[in-house]
Design a protein around this motif. Structure first.
Motif, mmCIF file in Angstrom:
data_model
loop_
_atom_site.group_PDB
_atom_site.id
_atom_site.type_symbol
_atom_site.label_atom_id
_atom_site.label_comp_id
_atom_site.label_asym_id
_atom_site.label_seq_id
_atom_site.Cartn_x
_atom_site.Cartn_y
_atom_site.Cartn_z
ATOM 1 N N VAL A 172 -3.937 -6.428 -2.767
ATOM 2 C CA VAL A 172 -3.599 -5.005 -2.805
ATOM 3 C C VAL A 172 -3.459 -4.512 -4.248
ATOM 4 O O VAL A 172 -3.931 -3.437 -4.591
ATOM 5 C CB VAL A 172 -2.291 -4.733 -2.021
ATOM 6 C CG1 VAL A 172 -1.816 -3.312 -2.245
ATOM 7 C CG2 VAL A 172 -2.508 -4.996 -0.545
ATOM 8 N N PHE A 173 -2.841 -5.334 -5.108
ATOM 9 C CA PHE A 173 -2.598 -4.879 -6.476
ATOM 10 C C PHE A 173 -3.616 -5.419 -7.479
ATOM 11 O O PHE A 173 -3.397 -5.341 -8.682
ATOM 12 C CB PHE A 173 -1.180 -5.253 -6.918
ATOM 13 C CG PHE A 173 -0.123 -4.459 -6.201
ATOM 14 C CD1 PHE A 173 0.138 -3.148 -6.556
ATOM 15 C CD2 PHE A 173 0.566 -5.002 -5.129
ATOM 16 C CE1 PHE A 173 1.090 -2.403 -5.886
ATOM 17 C CE2 PHE A 173 1.518 -4.263 -4.458
ATOM 18 C CZ PHE A 173 1.779 -2.961 -4.829
ATOM 19 N N SER A 174 -4.722 -5.963 -6.982
ATOM 20 C CA SER A 174 -5.757 -6.496 -7.871
ATOM 21 C C SER A 174 -5.159 -7.421 -8.906
ATOM 22 O O SER A 174 -5.461 -7.324 -10.087
ATOM 23 C CB SER A 174 -6.430 -5.358 -8.629
ATOM 24 O OG SER A 174 -7.520 -4.941 -7.946
ATOM 25 N N ALA A 204 2.427 5.343 -7.229
ATOM 26 C CA ALA A 204 1.336 5.306 -8.211
ATOM 27 C C ALA A 204 0.390 6.487 -8.030
ATOM 28 O O ALA A 204 0.263 7.327 -8.910
ATOM 29 C CB ALA A 204 0.599 3.985 -8.094
ATOM 30 N N ALA A 205 -0.247 6.558 -6.870
ATOM 31 C CA ALA A 205 -1.273 7.587 -6.703
ATOM 32 C C ALA A 205 -0.644 8.980 -6.635
ATOM 33 O O ALA A 205 -1.149 9.933 -7.214
ATOM 34 C CB ALA A 205 -2.096 7.305 -5.465
ATOM 35 N N MET A 246 0.824 -1.205 0.000
ATOM 36 C CA MET A 246 0.000 0.000 0.000
ATOM 37 C C MET A 246 0.860 1.258 0.000
ATOM 38 O O MET A 246 0.530 2.255 -0.648
ATOM 39 C CB MET A 246 -0.929 -0.014 1.219
ATOM 40 C CG MET A 246 -2.164 -0.855 0.964
ATOM 41 S SD MET A 246 -2.983 -1.402 2.465
ATOM 42 C CE MET A 246 -3.572 0.123 3.098
ATOM 43 N N GLY A 290 2.425 9.137 -9.759
ATOM 44 C CA GLY A 290 1.865 8.746 -11.054
ATOM 45 C C GLY A 290 2.866 8.090 -11.978
ATOM 46 O O GLY A 290 2.688 8.066 -13.183
ATOM 47 N N TRP A 291 3.944 7.515 -11.431
ATOM 48 C CA TRP A 291 4.951 6.882 -12.284
ATOM 49 C C TRP A 291 4.501 5.510 -12.762
ATOM 50 O O TRP A 291 4.855 5.079 -13.841
ATOM 51 C CB TRP A 291 6.266 6.714 -11.509
ATOM 52 C CG TRP A 291 6.964 8.004 -11.239
ATOM 53 C CD1 TRP A 291 6.610 9.249 -11.693
ATOM 54 C CD2 TRP A 291 8.131 8.195 -10.443
ATOM 55 N NE1 TRP A 291 7.479 10.191 -11.233
ATOM 56 C CE2 TRP A 291 8.434 9.577 -10.461
ATOM 57 C CE3 TRP A 291 8.955 7.331 -9.731
ATOM 58 C CZ2 TRP A 291 9.518 10.106 -9.769
ATOM 59 C CZ3 TRP A 291 10.039 7.868 -9.041
ATOM 60 C CH2 TRP A 291 10.317 9.248 -9.068
ATOM 61 N N LEU A 292 3.774 4.826 -11.882
ATOM 62 C CA LEU A 292 3.411 3.436 -12.182
ATOM 63 C C LEU A 292 1.928 3.249 -11.914
ATOM 64 O O LEU A 292 1.333 4.017 -11.173
ATOM 65 C CB LEU A 292 4.226 2.496 -11.276
ATOM 66 C CG LEU A 292 5.736 2.481 -11.552
ATOM 67 C CD1 LEU A 292 6.494 1.942 -10.365
ATOM 68 C CD2 LEU A 292 6.031 1.662 -12.792
ATOM 69 N N PRO A 293 1.333 2.226 -12.525
ATOM 70 C CA PRO A 293 -0.101 2.004 -12.279
ATOM 71 C C PRO A 293 -0.374 1.567 -10.837
ATOM 72 O O PRO A 293 0.484 0.931 -10.209
ATOM 73 C CB PRO A 293 -0.455 0.881 -13.246
ATOM 74 C CG PRO A 293 0.781 0.404 -13.856
ATOM 75 C CD PRO A 293 1.923 1.242 -13.438
ATOM 76 N N VAL A 294 -1.546 1.908 -10.324
ATOM 77 C CA VAL A 294 -1.908 1.550 -8.963
ATOM 78 C C VAL A 294 -2.091 0.041 -8.828
ATOM 79 O O VAL A 294 -1.607 -0.571 -7.882
ATOM 80 C CB VAL A 294 -3.215 2.269 -8.554
ATOM 81 C CG1 VAL A 294 -3.651 1.842 -7.163
ATOM 82 C CG2 VAL A 294 -3.037 3.778 -8.605
ATOM 83 N N SER A 295 -2.807 -0.548 -9.777
ATOM 84 C CA SER A 295 -3.058 -1.990 -9.700
ATOM 85 C C SER A 295 -3.300 -2.537 -11.096
ATOM 86 O O SER A 295 -3.077 -1.838 -12.074
ATOM 87 C CB SER A 295 -4.255 -2.267 -8.798
ATOM 88 O OG SER A 295 -5.441 -1.796 -9.398
ATOM 89 N N ASP A 296 -3.768 -3.810 -11.153
ATOM 90 C CA ASP A 296 -4.031 -4.500 -12.420
ATOM 91 C C ASP A 296 -2.744 -5.112 -12.980
ATOM 92 O O ASP A 296 -1.654 -4.825 -12.469
ATOM 93 C CB ASP A 296 -4.634 -3.550 -13.459
ATOM 94 C CG ASP A 296 -5.579 -4.297 -14.408
ATOM 95 O OD1 ASP A 296 -5.462 -5.529 -14.486
ATOM 96 O OD2 ASP A 296 -6.430 -3.647 -15.041
ATOM 97 N N GLN A 338 2.172 1.792 -3.394
ATOM 98 C CA GLN A 338 1.048 2.173 -4.227
ATOM 99 C C GLN A 338 0.705 3.653 -4.049
ATOM 100 O O GLN A 338 0.588 4.408 -5.004
ATOM 101 C CB GLN A 338 -0.132 1.320 -3.790
ATOM 102 C CG GLN A 338 -1.233 1.193 -4.758
ATOM 103 C CD GLN A 338 -2.257 0.197 -4.227
ATOM 104 O OE1 GLN A 338 -2.663 0.274 -3.069
ATOM 105 N NE2 GLN A 338 -2.650 -0.735 -5.051
ATOM 106 N N VAL A 339 0.594 4.059 -2.786
ATOM 107 C CA VAL A 339 0.207 5.446 -2.500
ATOM 108 C C VAL A 339 1.274 6.398 -3.034
ATOM 109 O O VAL A 339 0.959 7.424 -3.641
ATOM 110 C CB VAL A 339 0.010 5.640 -0.983
ATOM 111 C CG1 VAL A 339 -0.068 7.115 -0.637
ATOM 112 C CG2 VAL A 339 -1.241 4.914 -0.529
#
Lengths: 336, 556
Positions: free
Chosen positions: A282-284, A164-165, A157, A168-174, A160-161
């Protein structure tokens, strides 16, 4: 007359594969027994707030759940022997292709995570052991302790926060690009750029998250195993002959220090392959671990059993590969 | 040795990099029709070309026959048409049927399908016409016991349905394709909420030919008739639908719908903030963050939903059996506002009634059970347990959701203030249902999400004495006067008269208190400012939003 003998490696592999059959029997029998004994009715869970006893009886019959569990288990074995793992109750789809698809996703993530773990973990372990009690050693081992102690979901997390969030360098999930690949291909210009946008960047954060714990374990184990070897006489002899320290460490000491490290790599590999539930959540990540946890809570017998068979096979295979690898690394093991 | 290792690692890395790697798509000349999208990552200022819709779980199946959960419903709803459907306000309106007539005795429903030049106006995505034969096929498919359809009971009042299900007749007497554009349903007895039932997903039309060809695999690759066509489904990852250019009502403004399966609520929230979702739900743990951020706060849409959370007393067992005062005492003893504000940060609404707001009938000026410890103590004494003396420790059964446990603890504490000792037992969903359906629980969590916006789905379904256990009445409360009111309302055609009957019934339930009323969940949703035309409705649940019209939504 000379008896025909298989080459020893092949004989070893065959024997081990045959031995895995009773293991699979045992595993499925125990799992099926536990599932059937657990309180809770799959039909009830599937029907949720629209429970109607008459329809529930129809479904129970359709799924064969009205029979005693040994009969159910027998049918399951018969079906499985014919290569049919049945239909998932909750997902209404054949279990075999479904579970293999999810396993592929888990496998990809595990390969990335373990690559990160092996490369960085071993490098850190080697450096620490080659220059013990140096500032580098202290720093690396501190990181390793932190790596083992950090809860995976929290680390995930956090990454991710921040990456990603916030940045914005990398995707949050998927695990891949969800938009139109055609327009992405047009706008990216080259294949590597396209590959990165559509695919590669999705592996970074989950791979790092999942790789952290094994990386830390590998680093610490490589260090202690190397230190033991580096104190041996032949290392001193090699040094006395005038070989450089890095050369002694890498070519003389490292191979002999690897056996315990390989075991741990194998175990971690198997553990990650059978599902990294937290990271996947967490990363879907559409992987096996998350699906299995859900299947268990939904009493989705066919899916659980399919997963159990797959996981048992994975463990058997990985143990086999680890044993074969020992032989490749250490001739003494091969002889024995 | 090192060579082996390096070779192995290289192999591993190469595998990782290329296994399952997508090939660059072939250049089709004009693939950029929807506009190139360079980066979905950074909070986008540019309009995205697709609507990215989060789902908290994967769809179970996309075959209307097996769609009973809200997630599958959300996706399937975009692809299929029923005879009628709900507007966002919960009113019944024509879908594939343009108009319908109900006979004065309430038994015969005659639907006229939409037409264009004398032909059915709707077509399935494979070209089959959506005519009355398709509805006949689809309804028989629901009733066929071989399909074990979970919602077959929606058609239980249709004449001849039982005989058909028992295999006595090859046709259902009450279902008739009069001509390609006329479909007639005859009921055994009047059942006023029937039109609502016809709006449900299981009774949408499926294409006969495609279903027969696909067999059990129809749900994996569905063929519908709706504004969106099935494109692809990566299980556990995403479902993609494409706009249907031939839809009778015109092509929807959004070309592509991407349903992203994101099970973790925090991940959905982060995805929304990163600009890679068009809407999302608000996790309870993030409420304060949302409230503190004016930008996020401005994006909230939401109304109290027809989604109940409360507890039920088992009225067949002591001490709750025949003890209205005790059940009322519990209701007065619990501080609902504390739960609403401190556990849910104001994202739920205190429940004062047994039927939620938003239907033709609502008891707007119900007093509710205002928090009153003294009154509760008085009632407890009246119930025969002064100060809680003589009451055994009561077990409260709830499921494993963390928030539900917090709520249970708040209730436990409030009840201890009047001297009632409660022990909380959390159980997995499966064993939990077993217990409450079998009547083995004394005091338990009771939830209900409306199937259709009619009080029948609440009062009759959840409290009629013929619905004990799994059918809905888990409090096993029975009152013959109440039963007679809700049963009369089922056959009464006049809405005003029905409202009157429901008013009488609800007051009986309220006074006898088979439930401990807690709160209605809100359908609070964060919606990106560039999304236009999305109305979050009362009978919707986030993040699914299956009932809110996606067809008319656009991205500006």
């Amino acid at each position: 007359m000379r008896r025909f003998r298989l080459p020893p490696l092949l004989a070893f592999v065959l024997r081990r594969l045959l031995l895995s059959i009773p293991v699979l029997f045992g595993v499925t029998f125990i799992c099926y027994g536990i599932l059937s004994a657990a309180p809770g009715d799959p039909v009830r869970i599937i029907m949720g707030q629209h429970y109607d006893p008459e329809i529930a009886a129809q479904i129970t019959k359709q799924w064969g759940l009205d029979k005693p569990w040994l009969v159910q288990y027998g049918r399951f074995l018969l079906r499985t022997a014919q290569g049919d793992l049945g239909h998932s109750y909750a997902k209404r789809t054949p279990v075999g292709p479904f579970i293999l698809g999810k396993f592929k996703n888990t496998l990809l993530l595990t390969l990335v995570a373990m690559s990160i773990a092996i490369v960085f973990g071993m490098a850190a372990g080697i450096v620490s052991a080659a220059w013990p009690r140096s500032p580098a050693d202290a720093a690396l081992m501190l990181l390793a302790v932190a790596g083992i102690s950090i809860p995976v979901f929290w680390l995930g997390m956090l990454l991710q926060v921040y990456f990603a969030a916030k940045l914005g360098w990398l995707p949050v999930s998927d695990m891949s690009y969800s938009g139109d690949l055609g327009s992405l291909w047009k706008s990216s210009g080259s294949y590597p750029a396209f590959w990165w946008q559509a695919y590669g960047r999705y592996f970074v954060l989950p791979g790092l998250t999942l790789g952290t714990v094994p990386m830390a374990i590998i680093a610490r184990l490589t260090r202690s195993s190397m230190l033991e070897v580096l104190n041996q006489d032949y290392v001193r002899t090699a040094r006395a002959k005038g070989l450089s320290w890095p050369r002694v460490v890498l070519t003389h000491a490292l191979p002999n220090a690897l056996i315990p490290v390989i075991t741990v790599i194998g175990n971690n590999f198997a553990a990650l392959l059978t599902g990294a539930v937290l990271t996947e959540t967490v990363f879907s990540w559409p992987g096996l671990g998350r699906v299995m946890v859900e299947a268990i809570s939904q009493y989705d017998y066919p899916l659980v059993m399919g997963g159990v068979i797959l996981m048992a096979c994975v463990f058997v295979l990985i143990n086999l590969i680890v044993d074969i690898t020992y032989g490749l690394i250490d001739p003494r093991v091969r002889a024995a | 040795m090192i060579k082996h290792l390096t070779a192995f690692l290289t192999l591993v890395l190469a595998l990782a990099a290329f296994a399952g790697c997508p090939a660059p798509p072939k250049d089709t000349g004009d693939s950029g029709a929807t506009g190139a999208q360079t980066d979905t990552n950074t909070a986008s200022s540019a309009r995205p070309s697709e609507y990215r819709w989060p789902l908290p779980a994967d769809a179970r199946s996309l075959d209307p026959l097996t769609v009973t959960d809200t997630v599958s419903d959300t996706v399937a709803r975009r692809m299929f048409n029923g005879l009628v459907r709900f507007t966002p306000e919960g009113k019944v309106t024509g879908d594939a049927a343009e108009k319908w007539e109900i006979s004065p005795d309430g038994l015969v429903y005659t639907f006229t399908l939409r037409s264009r030049d004398g032909q059915p106006a709707l077509k399935f995505h494979n070209g089959e016409p959506l005519d009355s034969a398709a509805f006949l096929f689809s309804f028989k498919r629901v009733l066929d016991p071989a399909n074990a359809c979970e919602r077959a009971n929606l058609l239980e009042y249709v004449k001849g349905s039982a005989d058909f299900a028992a295999g006595k007749t090859p046709e259902v007497a009450g279902l008739e394709a009069v001509d390609p554009l006329t479909f007639r349903i005859t009921l055994d007895k009047p059942y006023t909420p029937f039109l609502n039932a016809l709006c449900l997903m299981s009774l949408c039309a499926v294409p006969p030919q495609a279903v027969q060809e696909a067999g059990a695999g129809f749900g994996d690759k569905p063929v519908g008739s709706g504004p969106y066509k099935f494109d692809s489904w990566e299980r556990e990852q995403r479902i993609v639908l494409k706009a249907n250019p031939d839809y009778f009502d015109g092509q929807p403004p959004i070309e592509t719908l991407v349903f992203r399966i994101i099970k973790d609520e925090n991940t959905r929230f982060e995805e929304f903030k990163a600009g890679s979702l068009e809407h999302c739900d608000i996790p309870p743990s993030k409420i304060s963050e949302v409230n503190a951020d004016p930008k996020l706060k401005a994006m909230i849409q939401g109304v109290p939903a027809m989604d109940k959370y409360g507890y039920a007393f088992n009225c067949e067992e002591a001490p709750f059996k025949d003890n209205t005062a005790l059940r009322q005492a519990f209701n007065y003893a619990v501080d609902k506002q504390n739960i609403v504000n401190n556990i849910w940060g104001g994202l739920v609404t205190e429940a004062r009634t047994y039927v939620p707001e938003g239907m033709f009938y609502y008891w707007a000026d119900s007093p509710g059970y205002a928090y009153d410890v003294e009154k509760a103590k008085g009632l407890l004494e009246q119930a025969g347990y002064p100060g809680g003396q003589g009451l055994p420790e009561l077990v409260l059964n709830v499921d494993l959701a963390p928030t539900n446990k917090l709520v249970a603890e708040a209730v436990q504490e409030d009840l201890s203030k009047i001297g009632v000792k409660v022990r909380i037992e959390t159980t997995d969903w499966g064993p939990f249902l077993d217990k409450i359906y079998a009547g083995e629980s004394l005091f338990h969590q009771s939830t209900w999400l409306t199937d259709y916006p009619d009080p029948d789905n609440w009062l009759w379904q959840l409290l009629d004495s013929s619905n004990f256990g799994g059918k809905g009445n888990t409090s096993r409360w029975s009152n013959s006067e109440f039963d007679s009111f809700v049963r009369q309302a089922q056959v009464e055609l006049d809405e005003a008269r029905r409202a009157e009957l429901y008013g009488k019934a609800e007051r009986i339930a309220f006074d006898e208190a088979p439930w401990l009323l807690l709160y209605w969940k809100n359908s609070s949703t964060l919606v990106q400012p560039y999304v236009e035309g999305l109305t979050v409705t009362r009978f919707d649940r986030t993040p699914q939003l299956g009932g809110s019209w996606a067809e008319k939504v656009s991205l500006k």
